[in-house]
Motif scaffolding. Structure first.
Motif, PDB file in Angstrom:
ATOM      1  N   MET A  13       0.516  -1.383  -0.219  1.00 29.43           N
ATOM      2  CA  MET A  13      -0.082  -0.001   0.114  1.00 29.43           C
ATOM      3  C   MET A  13       0.952   1.470   0.261  1.00 29.43           C
ATOM      4  SD  MET A  13      -1.541   0.756   4.051  1.00 29.43           S
ATOM      5  CE  MET A  13      -0.127   1.145   5.647  1.00 29.43           C
ATOM      6  N   ARG A  14       0.450   2.643  -0.631  1.00 22.86           N
ATOM      7  CA  ARG A  14       0.981   3.597  -0.518  1.00 22.86           C
ATOM      8  C   ARG A  14       1.106   4.545   0.895  1.00 22.86           C
ATOM      9  NH1 ARG A  14      -1.094   6.963  -4.698  1.00 22.86           N
ATOM     10  NH2 ARG A  14      -2.808   6.738  -3.867  1.00 22.86           N
ATOM     11  N   VAL A  15       2.283   5.202   1.687  1.00 26.17           N
ATOM     12  CA  VAL A  15       1.627   5.824   2.953  1.00 26.17           C
ATOM     13  C   VAL A  15       2.382   7.147   2.690  1.00 26.17           C
ATOM     14  CG1 VAL A  15       1.149   3.936   4.273  1.00 26.17           C
ATOM     15  CG2 VAL A  15       3.498   5.255   3.753  1.00 26.17           C
ATOM     16  N   VAL A  16       2.309   8.499   3.167  1.00 21.15           N
ATOM     17  CA  VAL A  16       3.172   9.261   3.446  1.00 21.15           C
ATOM     18  C   VAL A  16       3.766   9.113   4.945  1.00 21.15           C
ATOM     19  CG1 VAL A  16       3.262  11.636   3.964  1.00 21.15           C
ATOM     20  CG2 VAL A  16       1.572  10.712   1.949  1.00 21.15           C
ATOM     21  N   ALA A  17       4.905   9.326   4.162  1.00 27.73           N
ATOM     22  CA  ALA A  17       5.486   8.812   6.148  1.00 27.73           C
ATOM     23  C   ALA A  17       6.849  10.140   6.248  1.00 27.73           C
ATOM     24  CB  ALA A  17       7.200   7.743   5.580  1.00 27.73           C
ATOM     25  N   ALA A  18       7.001  10.676   6.888  1.00 26.22           N
ATOM     26  CA  ALA A  18       8.322  11.891   7.315  1.00 26.22           C
ATOM     27  C   ALA A  18       9.302  11.447   7.525  1.00 26.22           C
ATOM     28  CB  ALA A  18       7.697  11.699   8.473  1.00 26.22           C
ATOM     29  N   THR A  19       9.924  11.103   5.882  1.00 25.15           N
ATOM     30  CA  THR A  19      11.167  10.220   6.090  1.00 25.15           C
ATOM     31  C   THR A  19      12.614  10.976   6.930  1.00 25.15           C
ATOM     32  OG1 THR A  19      11.490  11.550   3.866  1.00 25.15           O
ATOM     33  CG2 THR A  19      10.983   9.609   3.919  1.00 25.15           C
ATOM     34  N   ALA A  20      12.109  12.656   7.313  1.00 24.11           N
ATOM     35  CA  ALA A  20      13.553  12.373   8.348  1.00 24.11           C
ATOM     36  C   ALA A  20      13.156  13.548   9.051  1.00 24.11           C
ATOM     37  CB  ALA A  20      14.488  14.068   7.502  1.00 24.11           C
ATOM     38  N   THR A  21      13.133  14.645   9.877  1.00 22.97           N
ATOM     39  CA  THR A  21      13.079  15.769  10.853  1.00 22.97           C
ATOM     40  C   THR A  21      12.745  16.646  10.300  1.00 22.97           C
ATOM     41  OG1 THR A  21      12.786  13.880  12.845  1.00 22.97           O
ATOM     42  CG2 THR A  21      12.961  16.752  12.965  1.00 22.97           C
ATOM     43  N   GLY A  22      11.853  17.666   9.582  1.00 22.84           N
ATOM     44  CA  GLY A  22      11.564  18.491   9.634  1.00 22.84           C
ATOM     45  C   GLY A  22      11.034  19.296   8.642  1.00 22.84           C
ATOM     46  N   GLY A  23      11.342  19.868   7.516  1.00 26.33           N
ATOM     47  CA  GLY A  23       9.298  20.484   6.948  1.00 26.33           C
ATOM     48  C   GLY A  23       8.925  20.134   6.131  1.00 26.33           C
ATOM     49  N   PRO A  24       7.618  20.646   5.472  1.00 27.02           N
ATOM     50  CA  PRO A  24       6.749  19.429   4.580  1.00 27.02           C
ATOM     51  C   PRO A  24       7.368  18.235   3.934  1.00 27.02           C
ATOM     52  CG  PRO A  24       5.743  21.286   5.614  1.00 27.02           C
ATOM     53  CD  PRO A  24       6.932  21.662   5.553  1.00 27.02           C
ATOM     54  N   GLU A  25       8.680  19.404   3.443  1.00 31.08           N
ATOM     55  CA  GLU A  25       9.544  18.404   1.865  1.00 31.08           C
ATOM     56  C   GLU A  25      10.003  17.117   2.298  1.00 31.08           C
ATOM     57  OE1 GLU A  25      12.642  21.001   4.672  1.00 31.08           O
ATOM     58  OE2 GLU A  25      10.381  21.528   4.061  1.00 31.08           O
ATOM     59  N   VAL A  26      10.313  16.984   3.816  1.00 34.20           N
ATOM     60  CA  VAL A  26      10.667  15.422   3.879  1.00 34.20           C
ATOM     61  C   VAL A  26       9.552  14.319   4.196  1.00 34.20           C
ATOM     62  CG1 VAL A  26      12.032  16.837   5.904  1.00 34.20           C
ATOM     63  CG2 VAL A  26       9.641  15.654   7.041  1.00 34.20           C
ATOM     64  N   LEU A  27       7.951  14.693   3.388  1.00 30.25           N
ATOM     65  CA  LEU A  27       7.024  13.970   3.630  1.00 30.25           C
ATOM     66  C   LEU A  27       7.285  13.509   1.893  1.00 30.25           C
ATOM     67  CD1 LEU A  27       4.143  15.945   4.643  1.00 30.25           C
ATOM     68  CD2 LEU A  27       5.451  14.267   6.203  1.00 30.25           C
ATOM     69  N   ARG A  28       7.415  11.991   2.470  1.00 33.15           N
ATOM     70  CA  ARG A  28       7.288  11.881   0.873  1.00 33.15           C
ATOM     71  C   ARG A  28       5.789  10.381   0.606  1.00 33.15           C
ATOM     72  NH1 ARG A  28       9.552  14.505   0.144  1.00 33.15           N
ATOM     73  NH2 ARG A  28      12.617  14.554  -0.325  1.00 33.15           N
TER      74      ARG A  28
END
Length: 304
Positions: free
Chosen positions: A1-16
């Motif tokens: 399935m697809r999820v939205v993960a925070a791949t690092a700590t930071g701003g909105p750009e870390v969401l993948r």
């Protein structure tokens, strides 16, 4: 399935958007196909590393509130079946990111979800859990006498809006602080008076009870009367003990009977909520940017 993960700590750009293993419904759980996941300030905070109990190593899947359709049920679940529509909340304060709502599928404990009628839109249902439960429990902390005047900050938002409505329905006089150009909607909640967010609260109080739902911090603390009650959604510095103010920070608890009641009230039109915008799950980064910018009229909901 697809999820939205925070791949690092930071701003909105870390969401993948990433591929994640499909969850399964374990004993006492239901597997839900998510139809809407609410974007809350708690999600923005978690993405930036502000998580109760300390940071969680990324990647983490964000999201407290969700609504959708049951796909499968685990052993010991006898009162729900595939096809049932539900709304619920993932108690992040317990799970600490072990599966969030920004996903196509969620495996949720049975006591995290409640059935919803066909008349309740899934996006609207995804705005209820965290916000309405926080508002209701904040008012409980105040233990108000009948007819008390209550100041509610952030009445344009999710927690503040529900709190203003619930306090009015409980027979209290509510003075609400609203965002610019949102006074009409807040007035429609039944409050006695609407103040602009720019108001000097020190000049309009003092109030025996204050719910600082924004939170504003010091500008709200000066509005509470000596001997009164102050409830905040985040920790605030202690006030001078000589003032005798009872200070509480609301720490939400997922109470299923309470959630059932609140969902029924929204479905019946007796409590109001609003969705400012729905966005595809793939646009979670944009959703967070909009939420951080402020000015939206209602909640942003991700739709997988």
């Amino acid at each position: 399935m697809r999820v939205v993960a925070a791949t690092a700590t930071g701003g909105p750009e870390v969401l993948r958007v990433v591929e994640w293993p499909d969850p399964v419904a374990g004993p006492g759980q239901v597997l839900v196909r998510v139809g809407g996941a609410g974007v809350n300030p708690a999600d923005l905070g978690a993405r930036a590393g502000f998580i109760p109990g300390g940071p969680i190593p990324p990647p983490i899947v964000l999201g407290w509130d969700f609504a959708g359709e049951v796909v499968a049920v685990g052993d010991e679940v006898t009162d729900l079946r595939p096809g049932d529509r539900i709304a619920g909340m993932i108690p992040w304060y317990l799970t600490r990111g072990a599966g969030g709502a920004y996903a196509e599928l969620v495996a949720a404990d049975r006591d995290w979800v409640v059935p919803i009628p066909d008349t309740l839109d899934l996006a609207a249902a995804a705005t209820i859990g965290l916000n309405a439960l926080t508002a209701r429990q904040a008012l409980e902390l105040m233990t108000l006498e009948p007819g008390t005047t209550v100041l509610v900050t952030g009445a344009s938002g999710g927690v503040g809006g529900f709190a203003a409505e619930l306090a009015v329905r409980a027979g209290h006089r509510v003075v609400a602080v609203a965002s610019h150009d949102d006074e009409e909607w807040v007035r429609g909640l039944g409050v006695a008076e609407v103040l602009p967010r720019s108001a000097d609260l020190a000049g309009v109080g003092p109030f025996p009870a204050v719910l600082d739902a924004v939170p504003l911090g010091p500008p709200a603390t000066v509005a509470v009367a000596d001997g009164g009650t102050l409830v905040t959604t985040r920790p605030t510095p202690p006030l001078d003990p000589a003032r005798g103010v009872r200070q509480h920070v609301i720490m939400i608890q997922l109470r299923q009977p309470m959630l059932t009641e609140l969902v029924a009230e929204v479905a019946a039109g007796r409590l109001r909520t609003r969705v400012a915008k729905t966005l595809p799950l793939t646009e979670a980064e944009q959703a967070h940017r909009l939420a951080e910018a402020g000015g939206t009229r209602g909640k942003i909901v991700l739709v997988p």
